[in-house]
Design a protein around this motif. Structure first.
Motif, PDB file in Angstrom:
ATOM      1  N   PRO A  32       0.828  -1.204   0.000  1.00  0.00           N
ATOM      2  CA  PRO A  32       0.000   0.000   0.000  1.00  0.00           C
ATOM      3  C   PRO A  32       0.865   1.257   0.000  1.00  0.00           C
ATOM      4  CG  PRO A  32       0.192  -0.844   2.222  1.00  0.00           C
ATOM      5  CD  PRO A  32       0.897  -1.841   1.329  1.00  0.00           C
ATOM      6  N   LYS A  33       0.246   2.359  -0.346  1.00  0.00           N
ATOM      7  CA  LYS A  33       0.911   3.649  -0.211  1.00  0.00           C
ATOM      8  C   LYS A  33       1.000   3.999   1.269  1.00  0.00           C
ATOM      9  CE  LYS A  33       0.553   8.551  -1.345  1.00  0.00           C
ATOM     10  NZ  LYS A  33      -0.259   9.605  -2.002  1.00  0.00           N
ATOM     11  N   LEU A  34       2.198   4.254   1.742  1.00  0.00           N
ATOM     12  CA  LEU A  34       2.388   4.567   3.153  1.00  0.00           C
ATOM     13  C   LEU A  34       2.454   6.075   3.360  1.00  0.00           C
ATOM     14  CD1 LEU A  34       4.979   1.858   4.260  1.00  0.00           C
ATOM     15  CD2 LEU A  34       2.481   1.817   4.456  1.00  0.00           C
ATOM     16  N   ILE A  35       1.813   6.516   4.426  1.00  0.00           N
ATOM     17  CA  ILE A  35       1.747   7.933   4.778  1.00  0.00           C
ATOM     18  C   ILE A  35       2.519   8.142   6.075  1.00  0.00           C
ATOM     19  CG2 ILE A  35       0.223   9.873   5.301  1.00  0.00           C
ATOM     20  CD1 ILE A  35      -0.183   8.742   2.495  1.00  0.00           C
ATOM     21  N   GLU A  36       3.373   9.147   6.112  1.00  0.00           N
ATOM     22  CA  GLU A  36       4.029   9.570   7.348  1.00  0.00           C
ATOM     23  C   GLU A  36       3.575  10.999   7.630  1.00  0.00           C
ATOM     24  OE1 GLU A  36       8.437   9.509   9.503  1.00  0.00           O
ATOM     25  OE2 GLU A  36       8.208   8.870   7.421  1.00  0.00           O
ATOM     26  N   PRO A  37       2.455  11.145   8.339  1.00  0.00           N
ATOM     27  CA  PRO A  37       1.786  12.445   8.412  1.00  0.00           C
ATOM     28  C   PRO A  37       2.565  13.489   9.196  1.00  0.00           C
ATOM     29  CG  PRO A  37       0.727  10.863   9.860  1.00  0.00           C
ATOM     30  CD  PRO A  37       1.732  10.102   9.066  1.00  0.00           C
ATOM     31  N   HIS A  38       2.342  14.724   8.794  1.00  0.00           N
ATOM     32  CA  HIS A  38       2.881  15.876   9.507  1.00  0.00           C
ATOM     33  C   HIS A  38       1.834  16.403  10.482  1.00  0.00           C
ATOM     34  CE1 HIS A  38       5.525  15.783   5.962  1.00  0.00           C
ATOM     35  NE2 HIS A  38       6.421  16.318   6.760  1.00  0.00           N
ATOM     36  N   LEU A  39       2.297  17.079  11.505  1.00  0.00           N
ATOM     37  CA  LEU A  39       1.410  17.714  12.483  1.00  0.00           C
ATOM     38  C   LEU A  39       2.089  18.975  12.987  1.00  0.00           C
ATOM     39  CD1 LEU A  39      -1.151  17.606  14.362  1.00  0.00           C
ATOM     40  CD2 LEU A  39       0.285  16.404  16.016  1.00  0.00           C
ATOM     41  N   ARG A  40       1.318  20.047  13.050  1.00  0.00           N
ATOM     42  CA  ARG A  40       1.794  21.292  13.657  1.00  0.00           C
ATOM     43  C   ARG A  40       0.726  21.805  14.612  1.00  0.00           C
ATOM     44  NH1 ARG A  40       6.163  23.745  11.773  1.00  0.00           N
ATOM     45  NH2 ARG A  40       5.444  25.768  12.546  1.00  0.00           N
TER      46      ARG A  40
END
Length: 255
Positions: A32-40
């Motif tokens: 699958p497409k992997l997401i490494e999300p950002h957060l601010r």
């Protein structure tokens, strides 16, 4: 009888091998497409008083007293993402967290520290949860351990490796969690040298969510993290927990 040339033979073998691994084959699940999300988090907009959210992962292992002692002594608040495995192994540090509710909020890092991905793949050598049920158990098991230790119901989740697939993100959100990405990787999974970790964190900007680790007392990175915290405080930074201010993450992780 006509024989194939060597070049034709090897071309045929290569074609057969590639055909066995074509996407969509039932015995080879597509990665699958992997997401490494950002957060601010919401910043102050004040250059003299920038704001950062400190988040620490406690995956396995023990507590890093170099970091913990600075947080307690300097009264620096932080969000600690703990696994059920870490809670079980570190009752003394758990007591310190319970004794300082104004400083520490505990959030969910999972039951067994496996990536929250619902396909059977490996990430950095760690086998993922592998199915929707596996993701559910990883999230629910982590929350149960936090509640059993005497803390409030967690509202944030950060999985092992901080990577997810989109369907797992939707599942975790449906379970009532916001997913904690980050904007600044402070210690490279606790594998950086002390100087590099210190420089990375010292470069934080208003609204950054800093990711570091508080479970590797033998790694050099922890020394750099502790020095960087003192440096930020000396420069007038405001430290907040994720529950203290609004935060915005991408890939549907907070909205």
């Amino acid at each position: 009888m006509r024989f194939l040339s060597f070049s034709a033979f090897f071309a045929l073998v290569a074609f057969a091998a590639s055909a066995e691994n074509l996407p969509g084959q039932p015995n080879e699940p597509q990665r699958p497409k992997l997401i490494e999300p950002h957060l601010r988090v919401e910043g102050t907009g004040n250059a003299a008083r920038p704001r950062v959210a400190l988040t620490f992962d406690a995956c396995m292992g023990e507590a890093d007293e170099r970091i913990l002692s600075v947080l307690v002594r300097e009264r620096i608040p932080a969000t600690i993402f703990v696994t059920a495995r870490w809670i079980k192994k570190n009752p003394q540090t758990v007591t310190i967290f319970l004794q300082n509710p104004d400083l520490f909020e505990l959030e969910n890092h999972g039951q067994n520290h496996v990536p929250a991905v619902d396909v059977a793949i490996s990430i950095y050598g760690i086998a993922a949860a592998g199915s929707p049920e596996g993701v559910r158990q990883e999230v629910a098991g982590g929350a149960e351990a936090i509640l059993a230790a005497g803390f409030a119901q967690p509202h944030w989740f950060r999985g092992s490796t901080a990577k997810y697939d989109l369907s797992a993100i939707r599942q975790i959100r449906a379970m009532g969690y916001r997913i904690a990405g980050y904007s600044l990787n402070g210690d490279g999974g606790s594998l950086l040298d002390a100087g590099t970790a210190q420089r990375r964190i010292a470069a934080a900007r208003d609204g950054d969510v800093i990711l570091a680790h508080i479970n590797q007392p033998t790694h050099a990175a922890g020394e750099g993290v502790s020095h960087a915290l003192l440096a930020l405080k000396g420069r007038g930074f405001e430290f907040v927990r994720l529950s203290d201010v609004s935060g915005t993450g991408d890939a549907g992780t907070t909205q």
